[in-house]
Every structure is written in C-alpha cells, then in structure tokens.
Design an enzyme around this catalytic site. Structure first.
Site, PDB file in Angstrom:
ATOM      1  N   CYS A   1       0.825  -1.210   0.000  1.00 18.58           N
ATOM      2  CA  CYS A   1       0.000   0.000   0.000  1.00 18.58           C
ATOM      3  C   CYS A   1       0.862   1.264   0.000  1.00 18.58           C
ATOM      4  O   CYS A   1       1.966   1.272   0.546  1.00 18.58           O
ATOM      5  CB  CYS A   1      -0.868   0.028   1.238  1.00 18.58           C
ATOM      6  SG  CYS A   1      -1.871  -1.442   1.428  1.00 18.58           S
TER       7      CYS A   1
ATOM      8  N   TRP B   1      -2.799  -2.676  -1.653  1.00 16.63           N
ATOM      9  CA  TRP B   1      -2.356  -4.013  -2.067  1.00 16.63           C
ATOM     10  C   TRP B   1      -2.999  -4.965  -1.073  1.00 16.63           C
ATOM     11  O   TRP B   1      -2.666  -4.948   0.106  1.00 16.63           O
ATOM     12  CB  TRP B   1      -0.835  -4.077  -2.013  1.00 16.63           C
ATOM     13  CG  TRP B   1      -0.246  -5.331  -2.558  1.00 16.63           C
ATOM     14  CD1 TRP B   1      -0.050  -5.641  -3.875  1.00 16.63           C
ATOM     15  CD2 TRP B   1       0.252  -6.451  -1.806  1.00 16.63           C
ATOM     16  NE1 TRP B   1       0.533  -6.871  -3.985  1.00 16.63           N
ATOM     17  CE2 TRP B   1       0.724  -7.396  -2.737  1.00 16.63           C
ATOM     18  CE3 TRP B   1       0.340  -6.748  -0.454  1.00 16.63           C
ATOM     19  CZ2 TRP B   1       1.281  -8.610  -2.356  1.00 16.63           C
ATOM     20  CZ3 TRP B   1       0.891  -7.963  -0.068  1.00 16.63           C
ATOM     21  CH2 TRP B   1       1.355  -8.872  -1.010  1.00 16.63           C
TER      22      TRP B   1
ATOM     23  N   GLU C   1      17.265 -16.494 -10.976  1.00 19.66           N
ATOM     24  CA  GLU C   1      16.864 -15.118 -11.287  1.00 19.66           C
ATOM     25  C   GLU C   1      16.139 -15.069 -12.643  1.00 19.66           C
ATOM     26  O   GLU C   1      15.120 -14.390 -12.785  1.00 19.66           O
ATOM     27  CB  GLU C   1      18.110 -14.213 -11.273  1.00 19.66           C
ATOM     28  CG  GLU C   1      17.939 -12.811 -11.840  1.00 19.66           C
ATOM     29  CD  GLU C   1      16.967 -11.932 -11.058  1.00 19.66           C
ATOM     30  OE1 GLU C   1      16.382 -12.388 -10.074  1.00 19.66           O
ATOM     31  OE2 GLU C   1      16.765 -10.787 -11.500  1.00 19.66           O
TER      32      GLU C   1
ATOM     33  N   GLY D   1       0.342  -1.651   5.946  1.00 17.18           N
ATOM     34  CA  GLY D   1       0.856  -2.578   6.949  1.00 17.18           C
ATOM     35  C   GLY D   1      -0.197  -3.585   7.356  1.00 17.18           C
ATOM     36  O   GLY D   1      -1.222  -3.733   6.677  1.00 17.18           O
TER      37      GLY D   1
ATOM     38  N   HIS E   1      18.039 -35.405 -11.452  1.00 17.56           N
ATOM     39  CA  HIS E   1      17.506 -35.958 -10.198  1.00 17.56           C
ATOM     40  C   HIS E   1      15.994 -35.766 -10.082  1.00 17.56           C
ATOM     41  O   HIS E   1      15.452 -35.840  -8.985  1.00 17.56           O
ATOM     42  CB  HIS E   1      18.219 -35.329  -8.993  1.00 17.56           C
ATOM     43  CG  HIS E   1      19.677 -35.688  -8.948  1.00 17.56           C
ATOM     44  ND1 HIS E   1      20.122 -36.953  -8.666  1.00 17.56           N
ATOM     45  CD2 HIS E   1      20.774 -34.942  -9.204  1.00 17.56           C
ATOM     46  CE1 HIS E   1      21.441 -36.982  -8.727  1.00 17.56           C
ATOM     47  NE2 HIS E   1      21.863 -35.764  -9.060  1.00 17.56           N
TER      48      HIS E   1
ATOM     49  N   LYS F   1       6.366  -3.672  -5.162  1.00 18.13           N
ATOM     50  CA  LYS F   1       7.798  -3.389  -5.267  1.00 18.13           C
ATOM     51  C   LYS F   1       8.479  -3.567  -3.917  1.00 18.13           C
ATOM     52  O   LYS F   1       9.560  -4.127  -3.823  1.00 18.13           O
ATOM     53  CB  LYS F   1       7.985  -1.955  -5.784  1.00 18.13           C
ATOM     54  CG  LYS F   1       9.427  -1.512  -5.905  1.00 18.13           C
ATOM     55  CD  LYS F   1      10.073  -2.101  -7.126  1.00 18.13           C
ATOM     56  CE  LYS F   1      11.533  -1.723  -7.289  1.00 18.13           C
ATOM     57  NZ  LYS F   1      12.242  -2.682  -8.153  1.00 18.13           N
TER      58      LYS F   1
ATOM     59  N   GLU G   1       7.488 -13.488 -12.981  1.00 19.98           N
ATOM     60  CA  GLU G   1       6.820 -12.342 -12.365  1.00 19.98           C
ATOM     61  C   GLU G   1       6.217 -11.380 -13.366  1.00 19.98           C
ATOM     62  O   GLU G   1       5.227 -10.741 -13.068  1.00 19.98           O
ATOM     63  CB  GLU G   1       7.715 -11.633 -11.333  1.00 19.98           C
ATOM     64  CG  GLU G   1       8.773 -10.740 -11.848  1.00 19.98           C
ATOM     65  CD  GLU G   1       9.551 -10.035 -10.725  1.00 19.98           C
ATOM     66  OE1 GLU G   1       8.950  -9.607  -9.738  1.00 19.98           O
ATOM     67  OE2 GLU G   1      10.772  -9.902 -10.875  1.00 19.98           O
TER      68      GLU G   1
ATOM     69  N   ARG H   1       4.735   0.589  -6.316  1.00 19.19           N
ATOM     70  CA  ARG H   1       4.715  -0.264  -5.129  1.00 19.19           C
ATOM     71  C   ARG H   1       3.784  -1.470  -5.300  1.00 19.19           C
ATOM     72  O   ARG H   1       3.861  -2.413  -4.537  1.00 19.19           O
ATOM     73  CB  ARG H   1       4.257   0.554  -3.905  1.00 19.19           C
ATOM     74  CG  ARG H   1       5.221   1.643  -3.519  1.00 19.19           C
ATOM     75  CD  ARG H   1       4.618   2.591  -2.516  1.00 19.19           C
ATOM     76  NE  ARG H   1       4.459   2.020  -1.201  1.00 19.19           N
ATOM     77  CZ  ARG H   1       5.384   2.020  -0.250  1.00 19.19           C
ATOM     78  NH1 ARG H   1       6.550   2.563  -0.498  1.00 19.19           N
ATOM     79  NH2 ARG H   1       5.153   1.491   0.929  1.00 19.19           N
TER      80      ARG H   1
HETATM   81  O1  M6R Z   1      13.568  -4.332  -1.828  1.00 18.39           O
HETATM   82  P1  M6R Z   1      14.161  -5.685  -1.759  1.00 18.39           P
HETATM   83  O2  M6R Z   1      15.405  -5.823  -2.589  1.00 18.39           O
HETATM   84  O3  M6R Z   1      14.399  -6.166  -0.363  1.00 18.39           O
HETATM   85  O4  M6R Z   1      13.086  -6.652  -2.410  1.00 18.39           O
HETATM   86  C1  M6R Z   1      13.280  -8.030  -2.412  1.00 18.39           C
HETATM   87  C2  M6R Z   1      12.345  -8.720  -3.362  1.00 18.39           C
HETATM   88  O5  M6R Z   1      11.014  -8.462  -3.017  1.00 18.39           O
HETATM   89  C3  M6R Z   1      12.578  -8.282  -4.813  1.00 18.39           C
HETATM   90  O6  M6R Z   1      13.891  -8.495  -5.211  1.00 18.39           O
HETATM   91  C4  M6R Z   1      11.638  -9.061  -5.763  1.00 18.39           C
HETATM   92  O7  M6R Z   1      11.960 -10.412  -5.771  1.00 18.39           O
HETATM   93  C5  M6R Z   1      11.696  -8.453  -7.168  1.00 18.39           C
HETATM   94  N1  M6R Z   1      10.382  -8.095  -7.591  1.00 18.39           N
HETATM   95  C6  M6R Z   1      12.221  -9.379  -8.193  1.00 18.39           C
HETATM   96  O8  M6R Z   1      12.281  -8.787  -9.444  1.00 18.39           O
END
Ligand code: M6R
Length: 602
Positions: A2, A74, A478, A99, A501, A597, A485, A27
């Site tokens: 949010c 969110w 990654e 929160g 495996h 985000k 995503e 966000r």
């Molecule tokens: O702000 P942060 O780097 O702590 O965020 C961690 C993850 O939420 C962030 O890297 C997320 O996996 C990304 N959306 C991936 O692209």
C-alpha cells in the site's frame, strides 16, 4: 504494498493527491481512493483496479477541498473490492493504512462487544471504528488517534483525516515507512518521498513509534514514549528524470538500458576517496569475522547466493545464504563472530528487516547493502553500503540486481586484497576486469534483437526451465523469477546437475530450457546437462560466449568475461528475455499482477 499520501494544501488537493499516487504505483496495488474535506465534511471516492479507474471516477464525480488523504491498496485482509478499498471512513474520521494490524481479530471482538460492527474484512476498518469510538467518548482528535494507535500491534503507517478539522492530519509510524514533506505553506505525508517529486524536496523521516500532528504551519512529532522530539529536516533532490520513462515504453526497459551508465558511475564512485572511505568499515567487519550469513528476498537473495560463491572463492570465508522469510525458521548456528549481510533494494522488506533485527539481538554485526539509503535497514544496520542504482520503479528488479552484484564484488575484491587468501595477481586481474563491466554490459545489450525474436516464440510455451552451474545457478533462479513475475509463464530455475535428479522428467519437445553456460571450467559439465535435454528433444536456448554444440534450438551470444563476473553480464539477457516475452504477451510489465515493489509485511 500500500501507498499513502496526505496533504494540507492551498489549492484543490484531489488532482495533486492523484498525481502523487501515480508516483507510488510502482509499489503495486489493486485499488485506490481519495478522501478530502469540503466545508469541513468528508468526501470520498474509491475504485478497484488501476488509478485510471479512480481518475475517471473523479472526472465523473469530482471532489473538492484543500485537505485530503489518498491510498493505493495491495490487498492483504480481504479481496480487492470497493468496500475494502481505502480510505476507510466512519462518521467523522477517514483513515489510510499501510501494513498489517496483527491484533485486528481481538479489536474486532472488543468493538463487537460494544455493539460496533464491521462492514468489511479489513484490519484497517477496526482502526477507523476504534478511533470513532474514542471520539464519541469525548476525546479530542489527537488523543483519539493516539489511543487508537497505542492499541495496535503489528506494522503500520497511518494517516487520519477528521471531519471539521481542515488544518489537521494525524499520522503514525510503526514498522512501515512514513515521510513528512514541508512545503511553503503546505504540509505533506507519504510512504515514499518519490511521491513528493515537484512538490517539495524538504522532508523528515519519521522513526518507528513516532506519532505526529500536522498542520500547514506546524509539525509536532512525539516518540513512542510520548515525548515531543525533533527529527532532522533533510533535502532530497528528486530528479523528475528518474521518475519518467525517458522515451522507453516501460520503466523496466529504461532501467535495463541504463545499466552500463549506472555501473560505470558506481565504479567511478567506488574509486574516489569518498567511495573508499565508505567501504572501509565494511571491509574491516568482513575481514575480521569467522563466518558470513547473507540474507535477502527474491532477486536480492539471488545476489546473496552469487556473492556466497565469491566470498568463498576469493576471500576464503565460509558463507551461508538464507532467504529472509525462512531465517527465523532455522535453528541458527551462528555466534557473535558471524557477520550478517543484508541485501535489499528498498531497505524496507519486512522479512529481511526482521532477520537483521534477529541477528542484531543475537549480538552479531550487521552490514547492509541498500539502494534506498534513507531506509529503515540503513538506520538499523551497524554499517550500510549504497549500491548506487538510482530510483528503480519497475517491480521487476533489474539495475538494482546488477548494482547489488557490483557492490558485493567491490567488497569481495577489497576483502580479498586484505586477507590475501587468493593469488593477488589473480585479484589484480579481476580488478581490471571489474572496470570493463560497464562496456561488457553494453555489448551484452546488443543481443536484444535476437532475444526479442526468441521471446516471440517463448510466449507459446506453458513452462520454461533455466539451468546453471556454480555462480550461474543463482542466475538460473533469477532468470526464472524474472520470467514468472512479469510474463506469468511458469518457470523453474535449477542447478544444472540437479536436472537428472527429477526435473528431467518434464523435458520433451514442449519444454524450452535456458542453459546459462559461459566458457569456463564448468562448461564441459554444463554441456553434459544440455545433452541430457537434447536427448529428450527439449528446446535448448544457449546463453554463452561460445556457439556450443549442434542441435541447439536458439543461441544468445554474449561477450567473454572472466567467469567470476559472468553473473553480472548474464543478468542482462535474463532481463531482456523476460521483458520481451511479457511485452509480447501484453502483460502489465511495470506493475505485474499481485506483486508489490516493496514488501513491507512478513
Ligand atoms: O527491496 P528488496 O530488494 O528487499 O526486495 C526483495 C524482493 O522483493 C525483490 O527483489 C523481488 O523479488 C523483485 N520483484 C524481483 O524482481
């Protein structure tokens, strides 16, 4: 997660609040709303979906007023419906919240015993109803809000707007970020100072436990003990160029293409006396510890995993890497000589923050690598290092990942020089290669057209595998995460050697397998894994600095690089592949569904 905005202005606030909410779109959210005061009366508009829905609603059904609050939600408690959207409103108070209120069921029961019933499933409604109850018991606005805040457990940032109180916003922060903006004769509040671009560059970060009464001319801040405190006024230059797309169709594309320039600027910074002074305390800490615990979430966790290999290869320090959300589930085998390294773009990720606090309480040193240097993690770590990625808006992390790797590589090289564990000629050669990374990254971007045509075909498949060995294993993870995503195609990353495996059972002519195989000492083994795929008619997409054997479906050619730094270079095609596939499929690239985000809840 949010996003909150609030404003006591001199002009109509609805369009300004809407614009500020746009800056918080990154966000992640699924509904949005605004409440204002007109002639002392609360007015509210809310809409499910994107901000365009809210903005259309405001055209059809405008609201006026010089004071207001706004929110992008969110969903956590209750689906993305109109009733659950913020601001929540009872008779004379409107509330926006970021929160989770952990004791909301308890509060619900207490309110229900007072014959006060909820209409929604949200935790926020309990806050609104409780505050209204205190008002009706005769408390003044600030006292009613304070009494409400004091009965909440969990993480929250809150803004209260009261009927009849045109010059008053009450805000509180516990766990979730909140920033006050100081205008000429306006006052703002927001979850992220980026929302104040073009409004003010004078800001004050609230600290955990802070409660503040805002008016246009006066700001009074109280700490968790109820004492009035002064928090520093800082200048934050929010360059509007960093918050626009710079001619690209998406922020993600802009952020991918920025990488050579940003990596070059970061390296330049590392080599100044300021950059070296910044690094020194971190080098001291790492060099004198016995073991490292590297912690992060998602992409940041993969950066930790890559760095894990580097610390062991070049500095001889034993490393464990743990995904932050699992950290508290482990029976930790660390002592005070273990150093915790926390990697986070936002510096606000709740799981990573909680792991940091856990290690700190256990008496361990804490070092964080962050992009947002004003974040909670920066304040709570013993030492923090900036990664210099600049504002990253796309939910999919791109430049922050390569900058995290670059900052970690810079640290590892300095520690390797200090500990003299590896051959120092080798370290000097790596230093030279490190400086070539921006140019190599730029050369890697030349693969863009080829990747675009592969992406056009990838969109037809339901599942994709990514495999890599050694430090390319986290890159396989990654690559899979990036594709999932933003394109919503199922993808799985795995260590090449693990294929046989179990996962090999999935491979047939409908399964593309991205093989990350730089020509290094692991190359022969990587080829054996691709032979296993080929033998099952799997469609190999080879990402390499060599053409590979026959029978490869598609190849992504990359420049040669020292294998130690290959993860930085190979991140580029992973990003481009996900980006073009998502564009081809028409998904919302910068704000993928269900994601945020900055994940500020555990
Ligand atoms: O702000 P942060 O780097 O702590 O965020 C961690 C993850 O939420 C962030 O890297 C997320 O996996 C990304 N959306 C991936 O692209």
């Amino acid at each position: 997660m949010c996003g909150i905005v609030g404003m006591l202005g001199q002009n109509e606030v609805a369009p300004i609040l809407l614009e500020s909410l746009r800056r918080l779109e990154y966000r992640g959210y699924d509904s949005a709303g605004i409440a204002t005061l007109r002639d002392g009366k609360l007015q509210r508009r809310r809409a499910v979906g994107k901000l365009s829905e809210l903005s259309d609603l405001l055209v059809r059904n405008p609201i006026q007023g010089l004071s207001g609050i706004g929110h992008t939600r969110w969903a956590t408690h209750g689906p993305a419906t109109l009733e659950n959207s913020h601001p929540h409103q009872s008779r004379s108070v409107a509330v926006v919240h970021n929160g989770i209120v952990e004791n909301h069921l308890e509060l619900r029961a207490q309110l229900s015993a007072l014959q006060i019933e909820h209409k929604t499933e949200t935790d926020t409604e309990s806050i609104t109803l409780l505050c209204q109850y205190h008002l009706e018991q005769g408390l003044a606005h600030a006292e009613a809000a304070l009494k409400t805040v004091r009965s909440l457990r969990g993480a929250f940032a809150l803004a209260f707007l009261f009927e009849g109180e045109e010059d008053c916003l009450i805000v509180a922060r516990q766990g979730s970020p909140l920033v006050i903006g100081h205008g000429q004769s306006e006052t703002y509040v927001t979850s992220d100072s980026i929302a104040l671009t073009g409004l003010t560059d004078r800001i004050t970060y609230l600290q955990d436990g802070d409660f503040a009464c805002l008016s246009r001319r006066k700001i009074s801040i109280f700490n968790c003990g109820g004492e009035e405190v002064s928090r520093p006024l800082e200048r934050r230059n929010i360059d509007s160029a960093s918050t626009d797309k710079g001619g690209h169709k998406h922020f993600m594309s802009k952020e991918i293409y920025e990488q050579p320039k940003i990596l070059a600027a970061a390296i330049e910074r590392y080599e100044t006396s300021g950059g070296m002074a910044e690094l020194r305390p971190a080098v001291e800490m790492v060099s004198s510890c016995r073991r490292l615990e590297l912690v992060g979430c998602g992409t940041a966790h993969f950066a930790c995993q890559v760095a894990g290999y580097w610390f062991e290869w070049l500095a001889g320090i034993p490393v464990s890497t743990t995904v932050a959300s699992e950290f508290s589930c482990r029976k930790q085998a660390f002592d005070e000589q273990t150093l915790g390294i926390f990697v986070s773009q936002s510096g606000e990720t709740a799981d990573t923050l909680s792991a940091l606090r856990h290690m700190k309480n256990a008496g361990c040193g804490t070092l964080s690598l962050l992009n947002v240097t004003s974040s909670t993690m920066a304040r709570e770590s013993d030492v923090s290092l900036p990664i210099h990625a600049g504002v990253e808006i796309g939910v999919a992390s791109t430049k922050a990942f390569t900058c995290q790797l670059l900052a970690l590589a810079n640290l590892v090289l300095a520690v390797a020089e200090r500990r003299r564990y590896a051959d120092q000629d080798r370290i000097s050669r790596l230093r030279k290669e490190f400086r070539r990374l921006p140019a190599l990254t730029s050369a890697a971007l030349a693969a863009d057209d080829g990747i675009k045509s592969i992406a056009g075909e990838l969109g037809k498949f339901v599942s994709v595998l990514f495999i890599g060995r050694g430090a390319m294993y986290p890159l396989a993870l990654e690559g899979a995460l990036k594709l999932k995503e933003i394109s919503y195609i199922h993808a799985e990353g795995l260590a090449s050697g693990e294929l046989k495996h179990g996962t090999l059972a999935l491979v047939d002519d409908k399964m593309p397998v991205v093989v990350l195989a730089p020509q290094d000492q692991l190359y022969a083994k990587s080829l054996s894994s691709s032979e296993e795929v080929k033998a099952r008619r799997g469609k190999i997409i080879l990402v390499s600095d060599t053409t590979g054997p026959t029978g490869i479906w598609r190849t992504v050619p990359l420049p040669s690089v020292d294998p130690v730094f290959a993860p930085i270079l190979y991140a580029i095609p992973m990003q481009l592949l996900a980006y073009h596939t998502a564009v081809h499929l028409g998904t919302d690239v910068d704000q993928p569904r269900n994601l945020a985000k900055s994940v500020t809840v555990e």
